[in-house]
Design an enzyme around this catalytic site. Structure first.
Site, PDB file in Angstrom:
ATOM      1  CB  ALA A  13      -0.928   0.001   1.216  1.00  0.00           C
ATOM      2  CD  GLN A  15       6.767   7.457  -2.163  1.00  0.00           C
ATOM      3  OE1 GLN A  15       6.717   8.140  -3.179  1.00  0.00           O
ATOM      4  NE2 GLN A  15       7.821   7.388  -1.381  1.00  0.00           N
ATOM      5  NE  ARG A 100      22.492   2.167   8.964  1.00  0.00           N
ATOM      6  CZ  ARG A 100      21.888   2.262   7.796  1.00  0.00           C
ATOM      7  NH1 ARG A 100      21.162   3.312   7.500  1.00  0.00           N
ATOM      8  NH2 ARG A 100      21.996   1.292   6.900  1.00  0.00           N
ATOM      9  CG  ASP A 161      22.253   1.990  -4.433  1.00  0.00           C
ATOM     10  OD1 ASP A 161      21.755   3.081  -4.130  1.00  0.00           O
ATOM     11  OD2 ASP A 161      22.041   0.949  -3.779  1.00  0.00           O
ATOM     12  CG  HIS A 189      20.390   0.924  -0.336  1.00  0.00           C
ATOM     13  ND1 HIS A 189      20.519   1.575  -1.519  1.00  0.00           N
ATOM     14  CD2 HIS A 189      19.255   1.408   0.215  1.00  0.00           C
ATOM     15  CE1 HIS A 189      19.524   2.416  -1.688  1.00  0.00           C
ATOM     16  NE2 HIS A 189      18.737   2.335  -0.641  1.00  0.00           N
TER      17      HIS A 189
HETATM   18  P1  NDP Z   1       5.994   3.941   2.083  1.00  0.00           P
HETATM   19  O1  NDP Z   1       6.142   4.634   3.386  1.00  0.00           O
HETATM   20  O2  NDP Z   1       5.259   4.579   0.990  1.00  0.00           O
HETATM   21  O3  NDP Z   1       5.337   2.514   2.329  1.00  0.00           O
HETATM   22  C1  NDP Z   1       5.866   1.714   3.330  1.00  0.00           C
HETATM   23  C2  NDP Z   1       5.127   0.437   3.362  1.00  0.00           C
HETATM   24  O4  NDP Z   1       5.655  -0.267   4.486  1.00  0.00           O
HETATM   25  C3  NDP Z   1       3.662   0.606   3.570  1.00  0.00           C
HETATM   26  O5  NDP Z   1       2.969  -0.428   2.883  1.00  0.00           O
HETATM   27  C4  NDP Z   1       3.534   0.446   5.077  1.00  0.00           C
HETATM   28  O6  NDP Z   1       2.306  -0.089   5.450  1.00  0.00           O
HETATM   29  C5  NDP Z   1       4.607  -0.577   5.360  1.00  0.00           C
HETATM   30  N1  NDP Z   1       5.019  -0.466   6.760  1.00  0.00           N
HETATM   31  C6  NDP Z   1       5.233   0.660   7.486  1.00  0.00           C
HETATM   32  N2  NDP Z   1       5.546   0.337   8.749  1.00  0.00           N
HETATM   33  C7  NDP Z   1       5.508  -1.006   8.792  1.00  0.00           C
HETATM   34  C8  NDP Z   1       5.704  -1.939   9.826  1.00  0.00           C
HETATM   35  N3  NDP Z   1       6.018  -1.537  11.053  1.00  0.00           N
HETATM   36  N4  NDP Z   1       5.538  -3.254   9.525  1.00  0.00           N
HETATM   37  C9  NDP Z   1       5.232  -3.655   8.274  1.00  0.00           C
HETATM   38  N5  NDP Z   1       5.033  -2.810   7.259  1.00  0.00           N
HETATM   39  C10 NDP Z   1       5.172  -1.512   7.525  1.00  0.00           C
HETATM   40  O7  NDP Z   1       7.472   3.537   1.644  1.00  0.00           O
HETATM   41  P2  NDP Z   1       8.018   3.179   0.194  1.00  0.00           P
HETATM   42  O8  NDP Z   1       7.080   2.266  -0.494  1.00  0.00           O
HETATM   43  O9  NDP Z   1       8.428   4.433  -0.467  1.00  0.00           O
HETATM   44  O10 NDP Z   1       9.379   2.434   0.585  1.00  0.00           O
HETATM   45  C11 NDP Z   1       9.339   1.160   1.191  1.00  0.00           C
HETATM   46  C12 NDP Z   1      10.706   0.787   1.720  1.00  0.00           C
HETATM   47  O11 NDP Z   1      11.648   0.716   0.640  1.00  0.00           O
HETATM   48  C13 NDP Z   1      11.291   1.815   2.698  1.00  0.00           C
HETATM   49  O12 NDP Z   1      11.929   1.111   3.752  1.00  0.00           O
HETATM   50  C14 NDP Z   1      12.323   2.550   1.874  1.00  0.00           C
HETATM   51  O13 NDP Z   1      13.348   3.094   2.670  1.00  0.00           O
HETATM   52  C15 NDP Z   1      12.818   1.399   1.000  1.00  0.00           C
HETATM   53  N6  NDP Z   1      13.533   1.796  -0.208  1.00  0.00           N
HETATM   54  C16 NDP Z   1      14.604   1.028  -0.590  1.00  0.00           C
HETATM   55  C17 NDP Z   1      15.320   1.323  -1.723  1.00  0.00           C
HETATM   56  C18 NDP Z   1      16.508   0.486  -2.125  1.00  0.00           C
HETATM   57  O14 NDP Z   1      17.170   0.853  -3.102  1.00  0.00           O
HETATM   58  N7  NDP Z   1      16.813  -0.615  -1.445  1.00  0.00           N
HETATM   59  C19 NDP Z   1      14.957   2.461  -2.564  1.00  0.00           C
HETATM   60  C20 NDP Z   1      13.785   3.176  -2.122  1.00  0.00           C
HETATM   61  C21 NDP Z   1      13.103   2.844  -0.967  1.00  0.00           C
HETATM   62  P3  NDP Z   1       1.084   0.873   5.767  1.00  0.00           P
HETATM   63  O15 NDP Z   1       0.525   1.223   4.427  1.00  0.00           O
HETATM   64  O16 NDP Z   1       0.169   0.004   6.565  1.00  0.00           O
HETATM   65  O17 NDP Z   1       1.594   2.039   6.538  1.00  0.00           O
END
Ligand code: NDP
Length: 329
Positions: A13, A15, A100, A161, A189
């Site tokens: 759900a 981004q 962190r 990256d 990362h």
């Molecule tokens: P969003 O904040 O848009 O979505 C995060 C998702 O994680 C939502 O579905 C949310 O659920 C869920 N979430 C939040 N808290 C928890 C929890 N405690 N337990 C389980 N699920 C949880 O983030 P993005 O989609 O933009 O990014 C997702 C992840 O990807 C982030 O950690 C981001 O840092 C990482 N990322 C990694 C990259 C890489 O290159 N490796 C690049 C870009 C991003 P809910 O909808 O219920 O809140």
């Protein structure tokens, strides 16, 4: 009709979910002849459930011929039942005042639960790509909780990256992206990553002959390493479509093979290059098909390159030490 490929996505759900699901459903990863079954692991809260419902309505409205089945579930074991491709996207974001180490700890329980559920329910040949940050150490935690799966079933995403590094080289040299080969990104990362162009070629010429060292040190390295922050500054939100695209690139190459090309994946180290065995480290690999890969061996480092590698590996080791009590039997 072919059996639908089983794809599971926790964190649908958010981004990245909003970008990746449409591409997975349209066949961008497995091709137009391979039907897919999507299982979306939702969190039990009304806001994300409602958002996910809307996303699923939109997926329906696309009428993708390749989307054979789709369901939302709340139990990880149900989500991963027979799963062949898993994108672990959902993660606890870093909150105000959170160190962190706190973030690592908060995410440890999520990736422990998911590792255990994968161990119990997923296909024995599952390919698990951890996207949620800190992705390397989250993958480390997940595979430690999945003792019946080969650790090589788990990887973390550093393809974004690597793609960013290729894009910067293409812009600097005004050459097409498709003419650039052999870029690799080592380590974590995080800002400590080591984007390495020593073996890269651009239209057959060594990249190091086409860009000067000052540009590499003073512009390229910091630009690639801090690109995520620059995107947040520019659009007020973190990278999502580019992250989803990189996740598809990563999984497609992992499964289909990279056709002899070197690609970057963060994988459990086999001890090569003195990188401690087991930590999930960005490395150059060649994907050989059917979900297999080989770490590229016998790479020579410059002194500066070796120092960069050591620095990013030290950060990963520190993260693994922080979570060590959480993965102890
Ligand atoms: P969003 O904040 O848009 O979505 C995060 C998702 O994680 C939502 O579905 C949310 O659920 C869920 N979430 C939040 N808290 C928890 C929890 N405690 N337990 C389980 N699920 C949880 O983030 P993005 O989609 O933009 O990014 C997702 C992840 O990807 C982030 O950690 C981001 O840092 C990482 N990322 C990694 C990259 C890489 O290159 N490796 C690049 C870009 C991003 P809910 O909808 O219920 O809140």
């Amino acid at each position: 009709m072919k059996h639908p490929a089983r794809i599971a996505v926790p964190g649908p759900a958010g981004q990245i979910g909003y970008s990746i699901l449409f591409r997975l459903a349209s066949g961008a990863m497995l091709g137009p002849d391979q039907p897919v079954s999507l299982t979306l692991l939702e969190r039990p809260n009304p806001t994300s459930s409602a958002a996910l419902k809307g996303v699923m309505m939109e997926l329906d409205d696309c009428a993708f011929p390749t989307l054979a089945e789709m369901k939302a579930v709340r139990d990880p074991a149900e989500a991963f039942d027979g799963a062949e491709y898993v994108f672990l996207i959902g993660a606890r974001p870093r909150g105000p005042g959170m160190e962190r180490a706190d973030l690592l700890e908060a995410n440890a329980s999520i990736f422990e639960t998911q590792g255990r559920a994968l161990n119990e329910a997923a296909s024995r040949n599952v390919k698990v790509l951890v996207v949620g940050n800190p992705c390397n150490t989250n993958a480390y935690i997940a595979y430690h909780h999945a003792p019946n799966l080969d650790p090589k079933c788990f990887s973390a995403m550093m393809r974004l990256d690597a793609n960013r590094a290729v894009a910067q080289l293409a812009e600097k040299t005004q050459k097409p992206v498709c003419s650039i080969q052999g870029v690799r990104v080592w380590g974590n990362h995080s800002n400590s990553m080591y984007p390495d162009i020593t073996a890269a070629t651009i239209a057959g010429t060594a990249a190091t002959e086409l860009v000067d060292e000052a540009w590499y040190n003073d512009y390229f390295l910091p630009t690639v390493a801090t690109r995520g922050g620059a995107i947040i500054k520019a659009r007020g939100k973190s990278s999502a479509a580019s992250a989803a695209s990189a996740a598809i690139d990563h999984m497609r190459d992992w499964w289909n093979g990279s056709d002899g090309r070197v690609v970057t994946m963060a994988v459990p180290s086999d001890g090569s290059y003195g990188i401690p065995e087991g930590i999930v480290c960005g490395m150059p690999v060649i994907c050989t098909g059917n979900g297999n890969y080989e770490i590229v061996k016998d790479i020579e480092f410059t002194a500066a390159g070796r120092a960069r590698l050591d620095k990013t590996v030290a950060e990963l080791v520190k993260e693994s030490e922080t979570v060590a009590p959480l993965i102890a039997e």
